[in-house]
Design a protein around this motif. Structure first.
Motif, PDB file in Angstrom:
ATOM      1  N   THR A 168       9.221  13.615  14.368  1.00 19.62           N
ATOM      2  CA  THR A 168       7.987  13.056  14.335  1.00 19.62           C
ATOM      3  C   THR A 168       7.774  12.076  15.738  1.00 19.62           C
ATOM      4  OG1 THR A 168       8.774  11.182  12.968  1.00 19.62           O
ATOM      5  CG2 THR A 168       7.465  13.171  12.011  1.00 19.62           C
ATOM      6  N   ASP A 169       9.055  11.617  15.958  1.00 18.47           N
ATOM      7  CA  ASP A 169       8.911  10.445  17.177  1.00 18.47           C
ATOM      8  C   ASP A 169       9.457  11.169  18.418  1.00 18.47           C
ATOM      9  OD1 ASP A 169       8.322   8.389  15.368  1.00 18.47           O
ATOM     10  OD2 ASP A 169      10.396   8.434  14.683  1.00 18.47           O
ATOM     11  N   ASP A 170       9.186  12.433  18.417  1.00 16.28           N
ATOM     12  CA  ASP A 170       9.842  13.324  19.821  1.00 16.28           C
ATOM     13  C   ASP A 170       8.887  12.751  21.022  1.00 16.28           C
ATOM     14  OD1 ASP A 170      10.626  14.889  21.687  1.00 16.28           O
ATOM     15  OD2 ASP A 170      10.851  16.737  20.351  1.00 16.28           O
ATOM     16  N   ARG A 171       9.472  12.288  21.998  1.00 12.83           N
ATOM     17  CA  ARG A 171       8.633  11.962  23.259  1.00 12.83           C
ATOM     18  C   ARG A 171       8.359  13.184  24.281  1.00 12.83           C
ATOM     19  NH1 ARG A 171      10.676   6.638  26.256  1.00 12.83           N
ATOM     20  NH2 ARG A 171       8.744   7.162  27.337  1.00 12.83           N
ATOM     21  N   LEU A 172       9.189  14.194  24.069  1.00  6.33           N
ATOM     22  CA  LEU A 172       9.150  15.250  25.179  1.00  6.33           C
ATOM     23  C   LEU A 172       8.209  16.164  24.524  1.00  6.33           C
ATOM     24  CD1 LEU A 172      10.699  16.211  27.612  1.00  6.33           C
ATOM     25  CD2 LEU A 172      12.410  17.346  25.956  1.00  6.33           C
ATOM     26  N   VAL A 173       8.018  16.197  23.192  1.00  5.77           N
ATOM     27  CA  VAL A 173       7.200  17.362  22.761  1.00  5.77           C
ATOM     28  C   VAL A 173       6.218  16.994  21.832  1.00  5.77           C
ATOM     29  CG1 VAL A 173       7.051  19.588  21.615  1.00  5.77           C
ATOM     30  CG2 VAL A 173       9.140  19.029  23.057  1.00  5.77           C
ATOM     31  N   SER A 174       4.826  16.948  22.100  1.00  4.19           N
ATOM     32  CA  SER A 174       4.006  16.466  21.220  1.00  4.19           C
ATOM     33  C   SER A 174       3.536  17.441  19.979  1.00  4.19           C
ATOM     34  CB  SER A 174       2.663  16.078  21.951  1.00  4.19           C
ATOM     35  OG  SER A 174       1.859  17.299  22.550  1.00  4.19           O
ATOM     36  N   THR A 175       2.725  16.905  19.154  1.00  2.09           N
ATOM     37  CA  THR A 175       2.364  18.023  18.108  1.00  2.09           C
ATOM     38  C   THR A 175       1.513  19.085  18.643  1.00  2.09           C
ATOM     39  OG1 THR A 175       2.560  16.211  16.277  1.00  2.09           O
ATOM     40  CG2 THR A 175       1.093  18.091  15.733  1.00  2.09           C
ATOM     41  N   GLU A 176       0.576  18.410  19.713  1.00  7.32           N
ATOM     42  CA  GLU A 176      -0.136  19.668  20.265  1.00  7.32           C
ATOM     43  C   GLU A 176       0.517  20.715  20.942  1.00  7.32           C
ATOM     44  OE1 GLU A 176      -2.189  16.157  18.821  1.00  7.32           O
ATOM     45  OE2 GLU A 176      -0.693  16.207  20.611  1.00  7.32           O
ATOM     46  N   GLN A 177       1.586  20.256  21.661  1.00  8.16           N
ATOM     47  CA  GLN A 177       2.331  21.178  22.464  1.00  8.16           C
ATOM     48  C   GLN A 177       3.141  22.262  21.426  1.00  8.16           C
ATOM     49  OE1 GLN A 177       4.354  18.436  24.846  1.00  8.16           O
ATOM     50  NE2 GLN A 177       3.434  19.084  26.575  1.00  8.16           N
ATOM     51  N   LEU A 178       3.436  21.777  20.368  1.00 11.10           N
ATOM     52  CA  LEU A 178       4.200  22.381  19.552  1.00 11.10           C
ATOM     53  C   LEU A 178       3.411  23.380  18.934  1.00 11.10           C
ATOM     54  CD1 LEU A 178       7.067  22.536  18.305  1.00 11.10           C
ATOM     55  CD2 LEU A 178       6.125  21.473  16.244  1.00 11.10           C
ATOM     56  N   ALA A 179       2.111  22.937  18.401  1.00 11.79           N
ATOM     57  CA  ALA A 179       1.115  23.898  17.703  1.00 11.79           C
ATOM     58  C   ALA A 179       0.671  24.994  18.837  1.00 11.79           C
ATOM     59  CB  ALA A 179      -0.099  23.006  17.399  1.00 11.79           C
ATOM     60  N   ALA A 180       0.999  24.854  20.217  1.00 10.51           N
ATOM     61  CA  ALA A 180       0.419  26.002  20.854  1.00 10.51           C
ATOM     62  C   ALA A 180       1.526  27.115  20.773  1.00 10.51           C
ATOM     63  CB  ALA A 180       0.626  25.395  22.335  1.00 10.51           C
ATOM     64  N   TRP A 181       2.515  27.134  20.127  1.00 10.71           N
ATOM     65  CA  TRP A 181       3.500  27.967  19.827  1.00 10.71           C
ATOM     66  C   TRP A 181       2.666  29.318  19.111  1.00 10.71           C
ATOM     67  CZ3 TRP A 181       8.173  29.725  21.427  1.00 10.71           C
ATOM     68  CH2 TRP A 181       9.173  29.039  22.089  1.00 10.71           C
ATOM     69  N   ALA A 182       1.560  28.795  18.543  1.00  7.43           N
ATOM     70  CA  ALA A 182       0.927  29.752  17.705  1.00  7.43           C
ATOM     71  C   ALA A 182       0.125  30.958  18.496  1.00  7.43           C
ATOM     72  CB  ALA A 182      -0.165  29.095  16.904  1.00  7.43           C
ATOM     73  N   GLN A 183      -0.034  30.521  20.010  1.00  8.22           N
ATOM     74  CA  GLN A 183      -0.632  31.449  20.895  1.00  8.22           C
ATOM     75  C   GLN A 183       0.377  32.503  21.180  1.00  8.22           C
ATOM     76  OE1 GLN A 183      -1.335  29.139  24.316  1.00  8.22           O
ATOM     77  NE2 GLN A 183      -2.944  27.719  22.917  1.00  8.22           N
ATOM     78  N   VAL A 184       1.709  32.655  20.998  1.00  5.76           N
ATOM     79  CA  VAL A 184       2.525  33.656  21.286  1.00  5.76           C
ATOM     80  C   VAL A 184       3.185  34.466  20.186  1.00  5.76           C
ATOM     81  CG1 VAL A 184       3.415  32.318  23.245  1.00  5.76           C
ATOM     82  CG2 VAL A 184       4.590  32.030  21.433  1.00  5.76           C
ATOM     83  N   THR A 185       2.447  34.612  18.980  1.00 12.01           N
ATOM     84  CA  THR A 185       2.782  35.354  17.781  1.00 12.01           C
ATOM     85  C   THR A 185       1.421  35.985  17.392  1.00 12.01           C
ATOM     86  OG1 THR A 185       3.576  35.599  15.688  1.00 12.01           O
ATOM     87  CG2 THR A 185       2.667  33.412  16.440  1.00 12.01           C
ATOM     88  N   ARG A 186       1.673  37.262  16.932  1.00 14.60           N
ATOM     89  CA  ARG A 186       0.416  37.958  16.174  1.00 14.60           C
ATOM     90  C   ARG A 186       0.542  37.931  14.950  1.00 14.60           C
ATOM     91  NH1 ARG A 186       2.366  42.101  19.679  1.00 14.60           N
ATOM     92  NH2 ARG A 186       0.985  42.634  21.479  1.00 14.60           N
ATOM     93  N   ARG A 187       1.588  37.195  14.493  1.00 12.79           N
ATOM     94  CA  ARG A 187       2.045  37.022  13.010  1.00 12.79           C
ATOM     95  C   ARG A 187       1.985  35.524  12.467  1.00 12.79           C
ATOM     96  NH1 ARG A 187       6.081  40.806  11.869  1.00 12.79           N
ATOM     97  NH2 ARG A 187       5.921  39.995   9.651  1.00 12.79           N
ATOM     98  N   GLU A 188       2.300  35.311  11.277  1.00 10.78           N
ATOM     99  CA  GLU A 188       2.258  34.180  10.672  1.00 10.78           C
ATOM    100  C   GLU A 188       2.707  32.755  11.487  1.00 10.78           C
ATOM    101  OE1 GLU A 188       4.388  31.568   7.155  1.00 10.78           O
ATOM    102  OE2 GLU A 188       4.496  33.836   7.318  1.00 10.78           O
ATOM    103  N   PHE A 189       2.161  31.756  11.618  1.00 11.05           N
ATOM    104  CA  PHE A 189       2.466  30.563  12.346  1.00 11.05           C
ATOM    105  C   PHE A 189       2.835  29.434  11.570  1.00 11.05           C
ATOM    106  CE2 PHE A 189       1.958  26.429  14.707  1.00 11.05           C
ATOM    107  CZ  PHE A 189       3.024  26.461  15.535  1.00 11.05           C
TER     108      PHE A 189
END
Length: 240
Positions: free
Chosen positions: A186-207
């Motif tokens: 939750t306190d990661d300065r390198l990766v934001s929640t929005e950047q993490l959520a973008a992993w949804a773009q690279v799967t056709r399945r459940e995210f």
């Protein structure tokens, strides 16, 4: 593939780490599951080998080693943190063409999705400034780096791993036919929640997106909790 085919949690190392980090996770693995950490050059028993600075040849090596370790049909769950997350992503794409290996799920931890360029950088800085920057953005600094002889031994591999992540360009952005769980502190300065959520773009399945207490290296103190998440997700995949 048979329900009795073995399931392996395949763990990819994060910057400067080795297979030994994941060995304690075996105690939390469910029945019929094994923890299989993969090794990269420049650390532990491969300390005398030149570390990779490019994800693609690193993935070539990891794929060959994994297939050798499996030795036949297997079901795998991939887990990678930071640079390990993009290694896991690339490995998942390679395994798509290996019929005897089924990838049940990819766990991508502490990394922006593959197409995101890394803006907080440490590559090219002098040693002290490099370690200061890495500590600043990760929220963690291993105590071994305070010992001059050990620091001299570990620094080249850590530099190579950081460069590998900062210079990473995906081999493809074709979505995987594999469910993805993305995790961050939750306190990661390198990766934001929005950047993490973008992993949804690279799967056709459940995210699924999961945030756990801590900074970028939340993983150090959350191994058991992460394994419980992996066990729950793996159970749902095998009983679906």
């Amino acid at each position: 593939m048979s329900d009795t085919t073995p399931i392996h949690l395949v763990c990819l190392p994060f910057g400067g780490s080795g297979a030994s980090f994941f060995h304690p996770w075996a105690q939390w693995a469910g029945e019929g599951r094994t923890v299989l950490p993969l090794r990269l050059p420049g650390r532990e028993r491969l300390i005398d080998e030149e570390p990779f600075r490019d994800v693609r040849p690193a993935t070539d090596r990891l794929l060959a080693d994994l297939l050798d370790e499996l030795g036949g049909p297997a079901r795998v769950v991939l887990f990678g943190h930071s640079v390990g997350a993009v290694l896991a992503y690339e490995l998942a794409h390679r395994l798509a063409s290996v019929p005897e290996v089924e990838v049940l799920r990819l766990f991508a931890s502490g990394s922006p999705e593959p197409g995101t360029q890394r803006t907080l950088r440490a590559t090219g800085l002098p040693d002290d400034a490099f370690l200061e920057r890495v500590g600043e953005i990760s929220g963690y600094r291993h105590e071994a780096l305070a010992v001059p002889d050990i620091r001299e031994l570990l620094l080249p591999t850590l530099r190579a791993d950081v460069e590998m992540h900062e210079e990473y360009r995906p081999s493809t952005l074709e979505p995987l036919d594999v469910p993805i769980t993305a995790l961050r502190g939750t306190d990661d300065r390198l990766v934001s929640t929005e950047q993490l959520a973008a992993w949804a773009q690279v799967t056709r399945r459940e995210f699924t997106l999961v945030e756990l207490p801590g900074a970028h290296m939340y993983l150090v103190d959350s191994g058991e909790r992460v394994m419980r998440l992996i066990e729950t997700a793996t159970l749902s995949e095998t009983t679906a």
